[in-house]
Design an enzyme around this catalytic site. Sequence first.
Site, PDB file in Angstrom:
ATOM      1  N   GLU A  24     -12.744-103.545 -26.116  1.00 26.12           N
ATOM      2  CA  GLU A  24     -13.415-102.414 -27.091  1.00 26.12           C
ATOM      3  C   GLU A  24     -12.371-101.695 -27.958  1.00 26.12           C
ATOM      4  OE1 GLU A  24     -15.687 -99.861 -24.544  1.00 26.12           O
ATOM      5  OE2 GLU A  24     -13.804 -99.516 -23.242  1.00 26.12           O
TER       6      GLU A  24
ATOM      7  N   ARG B  17     -19.931 -89.711 -30.617  1.00 29.43           N
ATOM      8  CA  ARG B  17     -21.291 -90.454 -30.222  1.00 29.43           C
ATOM      9  C   ARG B  17     -21.690 -91.394 -31.394  1.00 29.43           C
ATOM     10  NH1 ARG B  17     -23.500 -87.247 -26.249  1.00 29.43           N
ATOM     11  NH2 ARG B  17     -25.607 -88.064 -27.288  1.00 29.43           N
TER      12      ARG B  17
ATOM     13  N   LYS C 157     -11.324-103.029 -21.507  1.00 31.29           N
ATOM     14  CA  LYS C 157     -10.814-101.926 -22.424  1.00 31.29           C
ATOM     15  C   LYS C 157      -9.865-102.685 -23.381  1.00 31.29           C
ATOM     16  CE  LYS C 157     -11.900 -99.404 -20.987  1.00 31.29           C
ATOM     17  NZ  LYS C 157     -12.993 -98.850 -20.124  1.00 31.29           N
TER      18      LYS C 157
ATOM     19  N   ASN D   8     -31.383 -87.753 -32.817  1.00 33.66           N
ATOM     20  CA  ASN D   8     -30.772 -88.448 -31.910  1.00 33.66           C
ATOM     21  C   ASN D   8     -31.759 -89.400 -31.066  1.00 33.66           C
ATOM     22  OD1 ASN D   8     -28.694 -89.696 -30.152  1.00 33.66           O
ATOM     23  ND2 ASN D   8     -28.883 -88.023 -28.791  1.00 33.66           N
ATOM     24  N   GLY D   9     -31.891 -90.516 -31.177  1.00 40.62           N
ATOM     25  CA  GLY D   9     -32.857 -91.287 -30.263  1.00 40.62           C
ATOM     26  C   GLY D   9     -33.390 -92.518 -31.070  1.00 40.62           C
TER      27      GLY D   9
HETATM   28  O1  M6R Z   1     -21.951 -92.965 -19.799  1.00 41.59           O
HETATM   29  P1  M6R Z   1     -22.141 -94.386 -19.100  1.00 41.59           P
HETATM   30  O2  M6R Z   1     -21.193 -94.437 -17.744  1.00 41.59           O
HETATM   31  O3  M6R Z   1     -23.489 -94.728 -18.537  1.00 41.59           O
HETATM   32  O4  M6R Z   1     -21.629 -95.334 -20.104  1.00 41.59           O
HETATM   33  C1  M6R Z   1     -21.745 -96.968 -19.770  1.00 41.59           C
HETATM   34  C2  M6R Z   1     -21.121 -97.769 -20.910  1.00 41.59           C
HETATM   35  O5  M6R Z   1     -21.625 -97.597 -22.121  1.00 41.59           O
HETATM   36  C3  M6R Z   1     -19.656 -97.309 -21.008  1.00 41.59           C
HETATM   37  O6  M6R Z   1     -19.101 -97.669 -19.760  1.00 41.59           O
HETATM   38  C4  M6R Z   1     -18.994 -98.202 -22.048  1.00 41.59           C
HETATM   39  O7  M6R Z   1     -18.959 -99.591 -21.483  1.00 41.59           O
HETATM   40  C5  M6R Z   1     -17.620 -97.839 -22.310  1.00 41.59           C
HETATM   41  N1  M6R Z   1     -17.421 -97.862 -23.736  1.00 41.59           N
HETATM   42  C6  M6R Z   1     -16.444 -98.416 -21.572  1.00 41.59           C
HETATM   43  O8  M6R Z   1     -15.120 -97.997 -21.846  1.00 41.59           O
END
Ligand code: M6R
Length: 631
Positions: free
Chosen positions: A511, A27, A508, A100-101
């Site tokens: 990132e 996280r 992919k 967190n936030g």
């Molecule tokens: O939890 P979520 O599906 O809402 O997340 C959305 C994006 O943050 C998430 O898909 C992000 O782009 C990933 N790192 C992709 O691999």
Amino acid sequence: MCGIVGYIGTQTAVNILIEGLERLEYRGYDSAGIATVTEEKIESVRAKGKLFNLKEKLENHSNFSRLGIGHTRWATHGKPEEHNAHPHLDNQQRIAVVQNGIIENYQTLRDQLKEKGYQFYSETDTEVIPILIADILKDLPGDDPDKALLEAIGKAVHQLEGAFAIAVLDAHCPEQLIVARQQAPLILGFGQGEFFCASDVTALVPHTNTVLSLENGEIARLTPLGVEVYDFQLKRLRKLPRTLDWSATTVEKQGFRHFMLKEIYEQPAVVRTCLATYLNEQWRAADHPSHSPVFLGLDPQLTKNLQHIQILACGTSWHAGLVGKYLLEQLAGIPTTVHYASEFRYAAPPLTPHTLTIGVTQSGETADTLAALEMEKQRRLTLEDDYKPLILGITNRPESTLATMVNEIINTHAGIEIGVAATKTFVAQVLAFYFLALDIAFQRHSLSLEAIEHIMVGLRQLPAQIETILEQQGSAIEALAHEFAETQDFIFLGRGINFPIALEGALKLKEISYIHAEGYPAGEMKHGPIALLDAKVPVVAIAMPGSVHDKVISNAQEAKARDARLIGVTPMDDNQARSVFDDLLLVPHVEEMLSPIVAVIPLQLLAYHIAARRGLDVDQPRNLAKSVTVE
Ligand code: M6R
């Protein structure tokens, strides 16, 4: 974004906190810290960077406290330095807080507290919280510190604006841990004489399967004797914990080098689970069935008289939404729009009647997606019936905040995903769209029963087809990936239903490998991006059988004519494609309508192996976090 963990019980808190933070590190990993209470003193240890730095600091450090809180940070306010790491303390070192936030009004609170003479030692929004609590506490009777702390936190949360989950320790209350939640996740865990809190159940499952998700506007008081839940007015609430069906091994690598690789290899099983859950095995077109081919169990009101579907999502979930649009339009015949949730909120399109809004988020906690859904709900609430808010969530976390905001959810059943890069949850989201499109197509007679059955037959073959790719192509893709370890730019091309897969392949790669990559509709290259091409820019083209196959091959040829090295995602039996591409990412032959799910697998493997070859931290790429709970 940020992970928080807390413990009160009979064991040494530090070990449990560190183990919890290890499971929450996905996280955020800009810094980490813990605080414990011993002999009416807070002891806090913090370190910049990843958790191992904190662990190093804690070596040879004896601390047997049975009460503590911990934090792993994804920086929002203030650089990732030790002085900005949580926990943050008040000026008397009595109160410790992890958060967190984002506290949106922190500047106002900070100014007010500074005027009262308090000092601040960080640039964070969080530091106002312990100082505010301490400031409130000093005016409360001191004869019962446990009661006073709860009262002070009850007062403090009313002054905090934004989305937050907090855990609070008071040096004068060695038998009490207090937590509060407002639009950021917080789960409580119930053990034998010990109680836990964490941002995600992943940190709890090694200790207990009995959990309770705190809801917005709730405070919980954890003591060695139990848990009490209150609302923000401090009215006691009755809550019942639930039992998770997860085991601790679900959140272990099980011999894989990275979680991402493990999760890629879990995809056949995920698809099998989704098919077993949602597809009606007995359904046959020849029986002229009057019931749906899928078991989504959705309220018929949600899809009755539909004229428009709008999908809101971010990142990979947005890509799943784009595949969903294709399926909902082509199979179910419903005009569908897909929006970045972060854009939708500030430039919402004009309202359309009889509209289903679908929020797609694997975590169910993405702040942009939740805020956009909430906005959509609010702007429809007061309108006449045709405009009423019909909201469906597609999520992997049915216990998440998303589930509390929508009329119905489709649970994607992918199991916990730890790698920051979404893989198996993407495939499961796409499957959810197949099920939804088939359900609506059946209700609205937009497809013949035979066509529906044909797609169902194809869906059932997917697990074995994914296995074939993983078993037969895994090593070849790894070897190919090693040739690109030094490459600086990549282009991914797709058309039609596979254009989103080109976007996903590029995301992919970006990132986790930090290589610049772009996904384009193959036919758009000639309108500008083709100028980027030369021998140093490999082009990955998705050339699956179907309506756009020959077009993609032609577009790939155009790239080849500009010296680009061509890599084709194409079926094993496609001799035409095989002769065009320099390198092949082979997949079984599937029909166009089902091709995204097989086409994405080699792209996930390619990205993974390039990043692993570059020696990067695949599961925790820089600057990212698994669950983006800030806007
Ligand atoms: O939890 P979520 O599906 O809402 O997340 C959305 C994006 O943050 C998430 O898909 C992000 O782009 C990933 N790192 C992709 O691999």
